[in-house]
Design an enzyme around this catalytic site. Structure first.
Site, PDB file in Angstrom:
ATOM      1  N   ASN A 651     -31.477  22.585  16.696  1.00 51.96           N
ATOM      2  CA  ASN A 651     -32.332  23.736  16.411  1.00 51.96           C
ATOM      3  C   ASN A 651     -32.871  23.552  14.994  1.00 51.96           C
ATOM      4  O   ASN A 651     -32.118  23.639  14.028  1.00 51.96           O
ATOM      5  CB  ASN A 651     -31.491  25.017  16.526  1.00 51.96           C
ATOM      6  N   THR A 654     -31.967  26.545  12.391  1.00 52.16           N
ATOM      7  CA  THR A 654     -30.625  26.639  11.806  1.00 52.16           C
ATOM      8  C   THR A 654     -30.323  25.412  10.954  1.00 52.16           C
ATOM      9  O   THR A 654     -29.661  25.508   9.918  1.00 52.16           O
ATOM     10  CB  THR A 654     -29.557  26.813  12.908  1.00 52.16           C
ATOM     11  N   GLN A 658     -29.290  25.294   6.970  1.00 54.61           N
ATOM     12  CA  GLN A 658     -28.064  24.654   6.468  1.00 54.61           C
ATOM     13  C   GLN A 658     -28.380  23.611   5.400  1.00 54.61           C
ATOM     14  O   GLN A 658     -27.658  23.487   4.415  1.00 54.61           O
ATOM     15  CB  GLN A 658     -27.296  24.000   7.619  1.00 54.61           C
ATOM     16  N   LYS A 721     -24.978  14.399  14.955  1.00 54.61           N
ATOM     17  CA  LYS A 721     -24.110  13.942  13.861  1.00 54.61           C
ATOM     18  C   LYS A 721     -23.484  15.098  13.079  1.00 54.61           C
ATOM     19  O   LYS A 721     -22.441  14.938  12.479  1.00 54.61           O
ATOM     20  CB  LYS A 721     -24.902  13.058  12.899  1.00 54.61           C
ATOM     21  N   GLY A 722     -24.147  16.217  13.051  1.00 51.58           N
ATOM     22  CA  GLY A 722     -23.598  17.332  12.268  1.00 51.58           C
ATOM     23  C   GLY A 722     -24.061  17.233  10.836  1.00 51.58           C
ATOM     24  O   GLY A 722     -24.104  16.157  10.241  1.00 51.58           O
ATOM     25  N   GLY A 724     -23.773  20.277   8.457  1.00 53.51           N
ATOM     26  CA  GLY A 724     -23.446  21.439   7.633  1.00 53.51           C
ATOM     27  C   GLY A 724     -22.932  21.063   6.260  1.00 53.51           C
ATOM     28  O   GLY A 724     -22.972  21.870   5.329  1.00 53.51           O
ATOM     29  N   GLU A 725     -22.431  19.842   6.130  1.00 55.72           N
ATOM     30  CA  GLU A 725     -21.856  19.426   4.856  1.00 55.72           C
ATOM     31  C   GLU A 725     -22.590  18.221   4.274  1.00 55.72           C
ATOM     32  O   GLU A 725     -22.055  17.505   3.437  1.00 55.72           O
ATOM     33  CB  GLU A 725     -20.372  19.096   5.047  1.00 55.72           C
TER      34      GLU A 725
END
Lengths: 760, 334, 190
Positions: A651, A654, A658, A721-722, A724-725
């Site tokens: 998305n 979002t 982030q 993969k992600g 947020g960090e």
């Protein structure tokens, strides 16, 4: 009007659907745990130790008990039934008791429970401990600290990266740098305070607590209370920010559960902001010794990195970010070591991008210093050392788009206008500096289970104990289900944040989307298969006799590529069912099937990152402009551009938020955040939001996020993969580098405060 | 928070009567509450009676009046209202700016001008009652800040007993402009120079002001002067907004053909009280403001400054802040 | 039309121990204060501890949990509400001192299910992540526009600086305020 918050998707990116929980959040209806109504609660207030090491000799409770409305006071004398849970096995710390031994400042020593919050607060201020106090060891350099090799004491870090002969490489390198860097302690400070509400119904306990891992908390609390985990339910529908602080069980939860049990009445705790600094975890201070060796053309030949990290006296918490930093470039030889330094402090814990934030800050600062020494442009220097294979074992990256990120960010930023000479760019009374650094975060995927129910009208319900911490979990999980089931996002109800639902891993390591979406995808695929089977094996009907391989779900129907289709309702009728429901467990490649059973028991294992045959990382490039006032030296960041590649993006809205928020976190860690310790007492002195600086709106001007398309089939079935960090990694180095570019002053200890730039 | 008796009063006589010398227990006035409620919740302040004076607002406590001889600011005027007032902004920009650059919009809506000048220090060792040593809280207990974490502490006006910084901004504007304070108590009304309101810590840091028991600030009067229009407040801080000053300067200049006829200078963030820099003013008299004269004034202002470790930088920063403020004020287009 | 409700804070057993309800000024500091307060257009008759903050009153006694506690010391803005139309931090406002005044909270913005333009703008611009600071941001943003402090981006940033957002949605918050500003002006003309 263009909406920067909702970028147009490029290849392998999902639509910028508005958050499905947005309406609840803007109307005040989203229920954070302390918002949950429980009947007639009593209010708990904590009393914490003012010394860091010693012993409670006497606890005078008379004044507190005399306050009208006080119902109970928990101390070490009446909490012996609470069992210990080991650090690293569900608990954030071994310092769990209310005394009499004191091992950290701010250790909980009493829980005062009263009819009203006001009475409990009043009484708590009248609890009078008498201590026998010892001189604490506060931090690096304090007398009495002890040091250990991380590989000897941390089960997760038995082996740290090594390759070739780094000493020989430095000896033969024409250009070598040898530098030290330092980062301060930092606290997560989510806007939501640490709260716990406990209510018993007979022998069943319900815990309302903001959590990044409801299954971990459920099992941990059960263990501390010595009861069957199935009698504990943890509910955390929303967490008001977490950043790692709510990932592991802290001592307070079992205390509140016990208080509620003793009173046979719900008990509600809202800890103070100051208490949050000591009753939960934090990012510990670190030191780094880095050497880099390079040839004159900029090719690196050697990298050594020794890290030092503070932990508590009993616990070997260590992040060992060399595991990730050592993969980043074609270093040639690599030597790494990490040391744990034990002090009289609360046990540190995960805070947004725990391993990479300090270690990549140090490496990326050193990279800039090396580029400068070589007389190279810092981006060109990174390009020379870009690689598709990790220098550790020459293993391939599953995908890597670092230089694409740099190219897109540099073009958007206008990097070509940078005058390489430090101190050469100026706008009126403000010195201008440009700096860059690499962002990197290991891809993690964990096991997860999901239950999905589809109704004939095309409505679906997804159940998975994932966590909404601002990551958009409700939304992206719903999007995955909607996509696989051929229905609108609005037709999907997502239930998460409750330990009665099938388990998902801790919302840590940026795995939520990858793990949860993989599990939801797998479950939806079971439903798809059942519908397809029913459609093609029917005696009649528009799809009878076709191959299931030719079918898909679309707009509440099973359809074939020639347009023939049959509604869910018709298929359900033929199947003779009211709803179709499935449950599936997803275990990523590389984990044993036991992983799901472990997850139910509150233990989580993940794959990815530097482990495995392929190394898996999300990456980005951050370019920043800083301004330093020529006289008074205020440091401002008017502009930052980041380009990021992280596999499939579910998305873009979002994701954008982030990444944008992450870069601002990075600005914060560069210029603002530091928990100040008074070494005499080993206490945090700026334990409030007026003195612990985080940026305010006026500190943030232009933040540009560029989403770089990337496809990765290796990471996990979701291809995610992600991130947020990701975006808060490297930023501090980019700003350090930009401050140097602006002023010629190289700051090697964070945060960069104006006094460090006042030298004539 | 300790229990207290809450009373609302509608006239000053009732207020000062309730709080006055005859009161047997600690009493506090409540206006905006942004200091009082904060410090009561921290257990630093423990009034047994709280006298809510907000209902006094309709009288002269709540008005801003601009006259020939100066500006009168009622003590219950909220910071936001004074900061936004067109007369204040036009004729006394240093006042408007000092208020505008303080706190947040919400707090400025709440906090009164009278309460603002009485706000207490942000020193951690004062605000956290679990630290034993604080002469301001517990006279004779010592000062934990002297050898503690003191980046935010004062380099001017401190003593061996206390180096807590006066945290306000508005006070600097008032002291620079020779404001007076109108007070009222059961003993009657009196007017004192604002410069006499605060006490340097000396060996009694617990006594922060010259107010008598129960005495109430009614208003501030700022005399008119040829320097008020060429005035500004410069605040240097880590964040761009919503932070106390690391160093600040209130500057008002009366220039004639570019030369300084009168300078009014006060410093914030660096001192234990609102700090008038008379030596710096004297150093500028008759001079044209340039880099050299500004530097000389700044050196004069900080001649007696003393650092305590973490806050050593404030001496250099304070000087640079003043230099910048002077250059900026001199260049203002009036 | 305002309706009246009574919210009692004194727990049952404590009230029973007192023969008559204590009035303010009774000389007993622990006695509840009686007063009325209008919240979101509804009048409430209250008997609460004088120490109770407006924030705790809303959350613990009136079940209006949209207003959040982030610091309890006026340092974060999460508890921002409108008091007689002006934004204040409810944590540093004693409930008893707000007596007779009108409070507007996040729950009082949407009318008949229709979102306030600021709420819609926050959704459109994804002006939050975790959502915890959001009610305070929205209340503050509405006041910011009404004060006339939302005419430029620089003004919005400065005048929204009393509301911390740890997820750091700041640029999106600025965009949301920018979008809502004309819509609010239109709405107020209607």
């Amino acid at each position: 009007m263009a909406n920067a918050a909702a970028p147009t998707p490029k290849a392998n990116m999902g639509a910028p659907a508005p958050r499905v929980d947005a309406r609840l959040k803007v109307t005040g209806q989203a229920r954070y745990p302390s918002d949950t109504p429980v009947g007639n609660p009593a209010f708990a207030v904590l009393v914490t130790s003012t010394i860091a090491t010693g012993r409670i000799e006497r606890l005078d409770l008379d004044g507190a008990r005399a306050v009208p409305g006080v119902l109970d006071i928990l101390t070490y004398e009446n909490t012996g039934e609470l069992k210990g849970v080991k650090f690293g096995q569900g608990s954030s710390t071994s310092i769990e008791d209310l005394g009499p031994e004191i091992q950290q400042a701010g250790q909980i020593i009493a829980v005062v429970v009263a009819d009203t919050f006001e009475a409990a607060t009043d009484a708590a201020s009248r609890v009078k401990p008498t201590y026998s106090e010892q001189t604490p060891s506060a931090t690096f350099g304090s007398p009495g600290v002890t040091q250990e090799d991380a590989t000897k004491v941390s089960p997760q870090h038995k082996h740290l990266p090594q390759a070739g002969d780094a000493e020989a490489a430095f000896a033969g390198a024409p250009v070598v740098i040898d530098l030290e860097y330092e980062t301060p302690p930092q606290h997560h400070n989510p806007m939501e305070l640490f709260t716990t509400t406990c209510a018993w119904t007979a022998d069943h306990l319900t815990v309302y607590e903001p959590s990044q891992f409801v299954y971990g908390l459920k099992n941990g609390v059960a263990q501390r209370l010595g009861i069957d985990p199935d009698k504990v339910r943890v509910v955390s529908s929303y967490a008001g920010g977490a950043f790692g602080s709510k990932g592991t069980m802290t001592p307070r939860t079992a205390m509140i559960a016990l208080a509620a049990k003793r009173l046979n009445r719900p008990v509600k705790l809202v800890a103070t902001r100051a208490q949050g600094f000591t009753i939960a975890t934090y990012r510990a201070e670190t030191r780094h010794h880095i050497r880099l060796g390079a040839a004159r053309d900029g090719k690196l030949v050697g990298y050594s990195h020794e890290g030092f990290e503070v932990s508590s006296r009993p616990d070997p918490y260590v992040v060992a970010g060399v595991e990730d930093s050592a993969q980043l470039y074609a270093f040639g030889a690599v030597a790494t070591k990490v040391n744990v330094v034990h002090a009289d402090r609360n046990t540190p814990g995960y805070m947004r991008s725990p391993p990479v934030v300090p270690y990549i800050y140090a490496l990326e600062s050193a990279m800039d210093e090396m580029a400068q020494k070589l007389g190279m442009d810092p981006i060109a220097f990174r390009r020379v050392n870009d690689t598709m294979n990790s220098p550790i074992g020459n293993r391939p990256y599953s995908s890597r788009s670092l230089m694409t990120c740099y190219d897109q960010a540099a073009a958007a930023f206008g990097w070509k206008d940078r005058n390489p000479q430090p101190g050469a760019m100026r706008d009126g009374d403000w010195l201008v500096g440009y700096g860059c650094a690499t962002a990197v975060y290991p891809t993690h995927t964990g096991p997860a289970a999901a239950r999905v129910r589809l109704k004939p009208n095309g409505e679906a319900r997804v159940q998975i104990a994932a966590h909404e911490i601002g990551n958009g979990a409700y939304t992206v999980i719903g999007q995955m289900a909607a996509e696989r089931l051929g229905i609108d996002l609005a037709s999907v109800t997502v239930e998460i944040g409750d330990s009665r639902l099938p388990p998902a891993p801790v919302a840590g390591g940026s795995n939520t989307t990858a793990s949860s979406c993989s599990a939801v995808k797998k479950t939806c695929n079971l439903i798809r298969a059942r519908l397809f089977h029913a459609a093609v094996t029917a005696n009649d009907g528009p799809l009878a006799g076709r191959s299931a391989d030719d079918l898909m779900l679309q707009d509440g129907k099973v359809v074939a590529n020639d347009g023939a289709g049959e509604s869910f309702a018709d298929i359900f009728r033929r199947m003779g069912v009211a709803v179709v429901e499935d449950y599936a467990e997803f275990v990523p490649d590389g984990l044993k099937p036991q992983a799901i059973a472990d997850l139910y028991a509150g233990k989580v294992d993940m794959v990815g990152g530097s482990h495995g045959d392929k190394v898996m990382y999300a990456m980005g490039a951050e370019l920043v402009e800083v301004r330093v006032h020529v006289l008074t030296r205020e440091i401002r960041v008017p502009r930052i551009v980041g380009a990021f590649a992280a596999g499939r993006l579910m998305n873009t809205r979002t994701v954008h938020s982030q990444l944008m928020g992450g870069m601002i976190w990075g600005i914060s860690s560069a210029l603002h955040e530091a928990t100040e310790i008074d070494p005499r007492y080993a206490r945090y002195v700026n334990d409030n939001l007026a003195d612990y600086m985080i940026p305010v709106n006026a500190d943030v001007d232009q933040v540009q996020v560029i989403l770089v398309s990337e496809v990765d089939h290796d990471v996990n079935p979701a291809g995610v993969k992600g991130l947020g960090e990701l975006a808060n990694v490297g930023t501090a180095a980019a700003i350090t580098n930009a401050v140097h570019h602006a002023t010629g002053i190289r700051v090697r200890k964070l945060p960069i405060r104006l006094e460090k730039l006042l030298q004539a | 928070m300790r229990p207290f008796i809450y009373e609302r009063v509608s006239d000053w006589a009732a207020a000062t009567q309730a709080a006055g010398g005859g009161a047997s227990a600690p009493v506090s006035y409540l206006a905006g509450g942004t200091t009082l409620v904060d410090l009561m919740r921290l257990d630093v302040m423990r009034p047994q009676r709280v006298i809510d004076i907000n209902a006094l607002q309709d009288g002269r406590y709540g008005r801003i009046e601009l006259g020939q001889n100066g500006l009168r600011l009622g003590a219950l005027v909220r910071m936001a209202d004074a900061a936004a007032h067109p007369d204040v902004r036009h004729h006394y920009p240093v006042i408007g700016q000092s208020l505008q650059l303080a706190a947040s919009a919400q707090l400025r809506n709440m906090a009164s001008l009278g309460g603002n000048v009485l706000q207490r220090t942000r020193c951690t060792y004062f605000r956290d009652v679990s630290y034993a040593a604080c002469n301001k809280r517990n006279p004779g207990s010592g000062c934990a800040a002297l050898a503690g974490v003191n980046r935010m502490h004062a380099v001017l006006g401190g003593s061996d007993h206390c180096i807590a910084t006066y945290p306000g901004d508005f006070g600097q504007a008032l002291i620079a402009l020779d404001a007076t304070v109108d007070l009222i108590s059961p003993d009657g009304a009196r007017t004192i120079p604002f410069a006499k309101l605060h006490r340097q810590p000396g060996d009694t840091p617990d006594q922060e002001t010259m107010l008598r028991p129960g005495e109430l600030i009614v208003s501030f009067t700022v005399p008119a002067g040829p320097w008020t229009r060429r005035s500004l407040y410069l605040k240097v801080r880590d964040r761009q907004s919503y932070e106390f000053a690391l160093a600040s300067a209130a500057v008002a200049l009366d220039l004639e053909d570019g030369a300084v006829r009168e300078a009014r200078i006060a410093l914030g963030g660096v001192a234990t009280v609102p700090w008038r820099a008379a030596d710096a003013e004297a150093a500028l008299r008759g001079k044209t403001i340039d880099e050299q004269t500004a530097m000389a004034a700044a050196d004069a202002a900080f001649a007696g400054a003393q650092g305590h470790g973490h806050n050593d930088f404030k001496i250099e920063l304070g000087k640079r802040t003043l230099r910048r403020a002077l250059r900026q004020a001199a260049a203002l287009e009036i | 039309m305002a309706s009246v409700s009574t919210a009692t804070v004194v727990p049952a057993f404590a009230r029973a121990s007192r023969a008559t309800p204590a009035a303010a000024n009774s000389g007993d500091a622990r006695a509840p204060s009686d007063f009325t307060l209008t919240v979101n257009g509804r009048d409430h008759r209250l008997a609460v501890d004088s120490r109770t903050s407006l924030l705790d009153l809303l959350r613990e006694h009136l079940a209006l949990t949209g207003t959040k506690k982030g610091c309890d010391h006026g340092q974060c803005g999460a508890c921002t509400v409108l008091l007689d139309g002006r934004r204040v931090v409810s944590c540093l406002t004693l409930a008893v001192a707000a007596q007779g005044r009108a409070v507007t909270t996040i729950e009082g913005l949407a009318k008949n299910g229709e979102l306030h333009p600021m709420q819609q703008a926050f959704i459109d611009h994804d002006a939050f992540q975790c959502g915890y600071c959001t009610p305070g941001q929205i209340m503050s943003a509405i006041a910011c526009v009404n004060e006339g402090h939302a005419e430029t981006d620089a003004d919005i940033r400065e005048y929204m600086s009393g509301n911390l957002c740890r997820c750091a949605a700041y640029p999106n918050i600025v965009a949301a305020v920018r979008q809502a500003r004309p819509a609010m002006k239109t709405a107020s003309r209607d």
